[in-house]
Design an enzyme around this catalytic site. Structure first.
Site, PDB file in Angstrom:
ATOM      1  N   LYS A 169     -48.712  40.134 -27.271  1.00  0.00           N
ATOM      2  CA  LYS A 169     -48.308  39.708 -28.828  1.00  0.00           C
ATOM      3  C   LYS A 169     -47.231  40.554 -29.074  1.00  0.00           C
ATOM      4  O   LYS A 169     -46.994  41.931 -28.890  1.00  0.00           O
ATOM      5  CB  LYS A 169     -49.517  40.338 -29.379  1.00  0.00           C
ATOM      6  CG  LYS A 169     -49.739  39.773 -30.851  1.00  0.00           C
ATOM      7  CD  LYS A 169     -50.913  40.320 -31.584  1.00  0.00           C
ATOM      8  CE  LYS A 169     -51.073  39.969 -33.065  1.00  0.00           C
ATOM      9  NZ  LYS A 169     -52.568  40.136 -33.444  1.00  0.00           N
ATOM     10  N   SER A 174     -54.459  36.193 -35.942  1.00  0.00           N
ATOM     11  CA  SER A 174     -53.164  36.370 -35.915  1.00  0.00           C
ATOM     12  C   SER A 174     -52.436  36.239 -34.438  1.00  0.00           C
ATOM     13  O   SER A 174     -51.197  35.858 -34.516  1.00  0.00           O
ATOM     14  CB  SER A 174     -52.766  37.469 -36.457  1.00  0.00           C
ATOM     15  OG  SER A 174     -53.121  38.664 -35.888  1.00  0.00           O
ATOM     16  N   SER A 216     -58.427  38.550 -35.312  1.00  0.00           N
ATOM     17  CA  SER A 216     -57.331  37.829 -34.812  1.00  0.00           C
ATOM     18  C   SER A 216     -57.348  38.018 -33.187  1.00  0.00           C
ATOM     19  O   SER A 216     -56.513  37.437 -32.906  1.00  0.00           O
ATOM     20  CB  SER A 216     -56.114  38.938 -35.060  1.00  0.00           C
ATOM     21  OG  SER A 216     -55.817  38.413 -36.499  1.00  0.00           O
TER      22      SER A 216
HETATM   23  N1  GLN Z   1     -57.105  36.964 -40.504  1.00  0.00           N
HETATM   24  C1  GLN Z   1     -57.509  38.340 -40.889  1.00  0.00           C
HETATM   25  C2  GLN Z   1     -56.339  38.687 -41.749  1.00  0.00           C
HETATM   26  O1  GLN Z   1     -55.819  37.960 -41.981  1.00  0.00           O
HETATM   27  C3  GLN Z   1     -57.645  38.968 -39.650  1.00  0.00           C
HETATM   28  C4  GLN Z   1     -56.262  39.409 -39.192  1.00  0.00           C
HETATM   29  C5  GLN Z   1     -56.347  40.419 -37.841  1.00  0.00           C
HETATM   30  O2  GLN Z   1     -57.481  40.640 -37.020  1.00  0.00           O
HETATM   31  N2  GLN Z   1     -55.383  41.189 -37.576  1.00  0.00           N
HETATM   32  O3  GLN Z   1     -56.311  40.167 -42.357  1.00  0.00           O
END
Ligand code: GLN
Length: 492
Positions: A72, A147, A171
């Site tokens: 990532k 994400s 994410s």
């Molecule tokens: N979708 C969640 C957020 O927008 C989780 C994001 C994540 O786990 N980095 O914060």
């Protein structure tokens, strides 16, 4: 072994085995994936390596046998763009490499590429990336989740054998679910966060996205351990084993009391119920468990995560990293840089977080959310006295269409309903593909007490073997041979 197709068909563990037995050349393996990553049409990659880093001999062969790794974007990689999906870090090339990426390279998994993500890991669809969304290989008109959407899309499409993501509120697990692959969020502290561009430091954890549970265990084994550079990291209490369980005899699964299916797509609920039936066939018992505060997870998370983010993101001021908008005075330079560098969702979080932390409101918001967090951790502790694993669907729905939720942040946040309680409690959770709804993958989530990853992986493995999910469709869709086929061509 010769054809790239044959190489791509192997899981990471199988590829490592083939290299070890001398049946597959490490360069050939790297090149097969490199070519596929370079030809990626899903916008899954933000950068692809020219070749194995610093020549093939740079690292000892290691137990991972040269199986390349996609990472990532937010993991710092020395000399390689590390932008966390943000305009404000465009072109930033760190002078050092994140501990987990370095450890994996030393274990024999060289860097293949950097994957697309929501900006600073804020999002559930990859649509918050400053570099455009990654697409779901099962259907390119849909999101891959987020994400860590680029990592999930790359693994599902077979342009990476495995990938690293990060999970703050879901994410890793949610994009794994939406792309039909396996995603593991480890126990908080199991993996060093050093070199991970921070979102919410008390929640962020690195973990693998893989084609199957064995690959997840294999890579996780080389990720764990204390790091002098991360004071929250600890030694993993036991050796991470490759899973072998075939049965679930004596295992107790707990389904949260308030999981009635309300808000969950019917097709997802069907797959979830069918997986519970599979678990029963394997010898498990299924009971209801109370998690009375889990319902407040989203509210607590969307105070705590933005609060920590507002503090972590204060460092992007145009002075030290990446983007800088010149101006006559310092304050204008700061504001112009942040205005141009951050996307809308990041700004929204910085505003919410700053508000929640401001004097006079701190206790009403941040303090209260912290207390809810403690309650959620206590709920899980009580549940684990009665059951071995708490199980839920990973995501309430299958992959949604691009743009379907971008105008409604709350609808987007609801995606995380089942995934935020675990990071709040610091406990591990895994998502495995458990079937299809509307021709799209559905994820099944298991969670267990801190540092019980071996048991978690074993149970997930037994289920995986019994479910027999066919993940080839994602790879075929993205493969060179079916480029001309429309997104619906192979959907069932
Ligand atoms: N979708 C969640 C957020 O927008 C989780 C994001 C994540 O786990 N980095 O914060």
């Amino acid at each position: 072994m010769s054809s790239a197709e044959e190489i791509i068909a192997l899981t990471a563990a199988q590829a490592a085995g083939a290299v070890e037995r001398g049946e597959l050349d490490r360069r050939e393996l790297f090149e097969a994936y490199r070519e596929r990553a370079a030809a990626d049409e899903l916008n899954a990659y933000l950068w692809v390596a020219d070749g194995p880093p610093e020549g093939d001999g740079a690292h000892p062969p290691g137990p991972l046998q040269g199986v390349p790794l996609a990472v990532k974007d937010l993991f710092c990689t020395e000399g390689v763009p590390s932008q966390a999906g943000s305009r404000i870090l465009e072109g930033y090339r760190p002078p050092y490499t994140a501990t987990v990426v370095r450890r994996l390279a030393e274990a024999g998994a060289p860097l293949l590429g950097k994957t697309n993500q929501d900006e600073f890991a804020m999002g559930s669809s990859n649509e918050n990336s400053a570099y455009g969304p990654a697409l779901n290989p099962w259907d390119r008109t849909r999101v891959p989740g987020g994400s860590s959407g680029g990592s999930a899309a790359a693994v599902a499409a077979g342009s990476a054998p495995w990938a690293l993501g990060t999970d703050t509120g879901g994410s890793i697990r949610q994009p794994a679910a939406l792309c039909g692959i396996v995603g593991l969020k480890p126990t908080y502290g199991a993996v060093s966060r050093y070199g991970m561009i921070a979102f919410a430091s008390s929640l962020d954890q690195a973990g693998p996205l893989t084609r199957d549970v064995t690959d997840s265990a294999l890579i996780f084994r080389h990720m764990v351990g204390h790091d002098d550079r991360d004071a929250t990291s600890v030694a993993f209490p036991e050796e991470v084993r490759l899973p072998t369980a075939q049965r679930l005899d004596g295992i107790r699964l707990g389904v949260p009391d308030d999981l009635t299916g309300e808000g969950v797509e019917p097709g997802v609920m069907e797959c979830f119920e069918a997986t519970l039936a599979v678990a029963r066939d394997l010898g498990a018992t299924v009971a209801r468990v109370a998690l009375p505060h889990a319902d407040y997870g989203l509210s607590a998370y969307y105070v705590l995560a933005p609060a920590e983010a507002s503090s972590n993101l204060a460092r992007y001021d145009g002075v030290r990293y990446g983007l800088r908008r010149e101006a006559g005075d310092l304050l204008t330079m700061y504001t112009k840089t942040r205005h141009d560098g951050f996307g809308a969702e990041v700004k929204r979080r910085v505003l919410i977080g700053t508000y929640a932390l401001s004097s006079g409101y701190y206790d009403a918001y941040y303090g209260r959310a912290q207390r809810v967090r403690t309650k959620i951790a206590e709920d899980f502790r009580a549940a684990f006295e009665r059951v071995d694993f708490v199980v839920t669907p990973t995501s309430p729905g299958v992959a949604f269409g691009l743009g379907a939720k971008t105008d409604d942040p709350l609808a987007m946040y609801l995606n995380d309903y089942f995934t935020v309680p675990m990071p709040l409690a610091g406990i591990p959770a895994i998502s495995i593909p458990c079937g299809l709804s509307e021709g799209l993958p559905v994820g099944f989530q298991l969670t267990s007490p801190a540092f019980s990853e071996n048991r978690l992986l074993d149970a997930a493995y037994a289920l995986e073997q019994a479910i027999g999910f066919d993940n080839r469709i994602g790879r075929q869709q993205a493969g060179p041979s079916s480029r001309t086929a429309g997104p619906d061509a192979t959907r069932r």
